[in-house]
Enzyme design. Structure first.
Site, PDB file in Angstrom:
ATOM      1  N   CYS A  75       0.728  -1.020   0.067  1.00 31.78           N
ATOM      2  CA  CYS A  75       0.024  -0.076   0.092  1.00 31.78           C
ATOM      3  C   CYS A  75       0.914   1.333   0.037  1.00 31.78           C
ATOM      4  CB  CYS A  75      -1.103  -0.102   1.380  1.00 31.78           C
ATOM      5  SG  CYS A  75       0.022  -0.042   2.776  1.00 31.78           S
ATOM      6  N   GLU A 113      -7.366  -5.644   1.536  1.00 34.79           N
ATOM      7  CA  GLU A 113      -7.603  -4.776   2.523  1.00 34.79           C
ATOM      8  C   GLU A 113      -6.483  -3.832   2.040  1.00 34.79           C
ATOM      9  OE1 GLU A 113      -5.573  -3.496   5.215  1.00 34.79           O
ATOM     10  OE2 GLU A 113      -3.896  -4.738   4.786  1.00 34.79           O
ATOM     11  N   ARG A 157      -7.601   2.546  13.217  1.00 32.09           N
ATOM     12  CA  ARG A 157      -7.166   1.990  11.967  1.00 32.09           C
ATOM     13  C   ARG A 157      -8.296   1.755  10.936  1.00 32.09           C
ATOM     14  NH1 ARG A 157      -2.026  -0.619  11.499  1.00 32.09           N
ATOM     15  NH2 ARG A 157      -1.898  -1.737   9.575  1.00 32.09           N
ATOM     16  N   ARG A 159      -9.124   1.157   7.303  1.00 31.26           N
ATOM     17  CA  ARG A 159      -8.845   0.370   6.276  1.00 31.26           C
ATOM     18  C   ARG A 159      -9.801   0.050   5.179  1.00 31.26           C
ATOM     19  NH1 ARG A 159      -4.578   1.790   7.499  1.00 31.26           N
ATOM     20  NH2 ARG A 159      -2.532   0.693   7.624  1.00 31.26           N
TER      21      ARG A 159
END
Length: 247
Positions: A75, A113, A157, A159
């Site tokens: 990512c 993800e 977090r 995502r």
């Protein structure tokens, strides 16, 4: 005893996503990552199913069939933490290998993800392209931005979760209908789980404690002007924990 559904794990790292699937009743059939330290950690804690090599070098015929393909394709090129992100970043095309393996192995489902920045890069064209590529190989695809803290994880977090269901199955898989936690408890929502809540029984590392592997550093890396020595509030979930191995 009924066989557990099998999982192929791509870009597995140290196995955090794999561990979640294992706890949910799945079995890892095969995994891959190219970072040796992460692979050795995976082997010590999860198993020897993981192959340490670049995904580009893998002969797809050596990968066993599975019910699900999972993975967080790299990512760095998508993340807002990368101040120089561009659509053409070479790391952004690694998801193509994810698509190719899904196309070849034809699992019933896939779960991918990635970081929040995936939704905005290229004015939204990148996520549209990713979805289109998975649709072209026979999958119904949906995606959603989720925050782990809203489901009781002591870490904020965010995502993007991408779910794919093989079109010929004729079934629908969706995201959790509602969150379970919030900043303030209201209705059926519980208060966020803080890092103070989960670490309250962990001894001070500067004093005798007797815990295994209980070591830490007082120093943190600074890079891109984005992450530095952040003071942590014990009454809140942790800030997003990054996955840099070069600090």
């Amino acid at each position: 005893m009924k066989d557990k559904p099998k999982v192929i794990s791509l870009f597995a790292g140290a196995g955090g996503m794999d561990l979640g699937f294992i706890k949910a009743g799945f079995e890892i059939a095969w995994a891959n990552d190219n970072f040796l330290d992460a692979v050795e950690t995976y082997r010590k804690n999860i198993g020897n199913e993981i192959v340490c090599d670049d995904i580009e070098n893998i002969d797809l015929s050596t990968i066993p069939d599975a019910d699900v393909v999972i993975g967080g394709f790299p990512c760095q090129g998508f993340s807002v933490a990368n101040m120089n992100r561009v659509v053409e970043d070479e790391r952004n095309v690694l998801y193509k290998y994810f698509v190719k393996i899904v196309e070849t192995k034809k699992p019933k489902f896939f779960v991918a993800e990635n970081v929040k920045g995936l939704l905005s890069i290229g004015g939204g064209k990148v996520i549209e392209k990713i979805v289109s590529d998975f649709e072209e190989v026979g999958y119904e695809v949906r995606y959603k931005l989720l925050n782990a803290a809203t489901f009781g994880v002591p870490q904020s977090r965010e995502r993007v979760i991408i779910l794919g269901t093989r079109r010929d199955l004729g079934i629908e898989v969706d995201f959790p209908p509602r969150q379970t936690h919030a900043k303030f408890p209201v209705g059926n929502l519980k208060k966020f789980v803080s890092i103070g809540d989960v670490l309250k029984d962990v001894p001070n590392p500067d004093k005798p404690h007797g815990l295994l592997n209980h070591e830490y550093s007082k120093y943190k890396p600074k890079f891109n002007g984005y992450i530095s020595n952040r003071k942590v509030d014990p009454t809140r979930p942790s800030p997003t924990i990054t996955a840099r191995g070069d600090g």
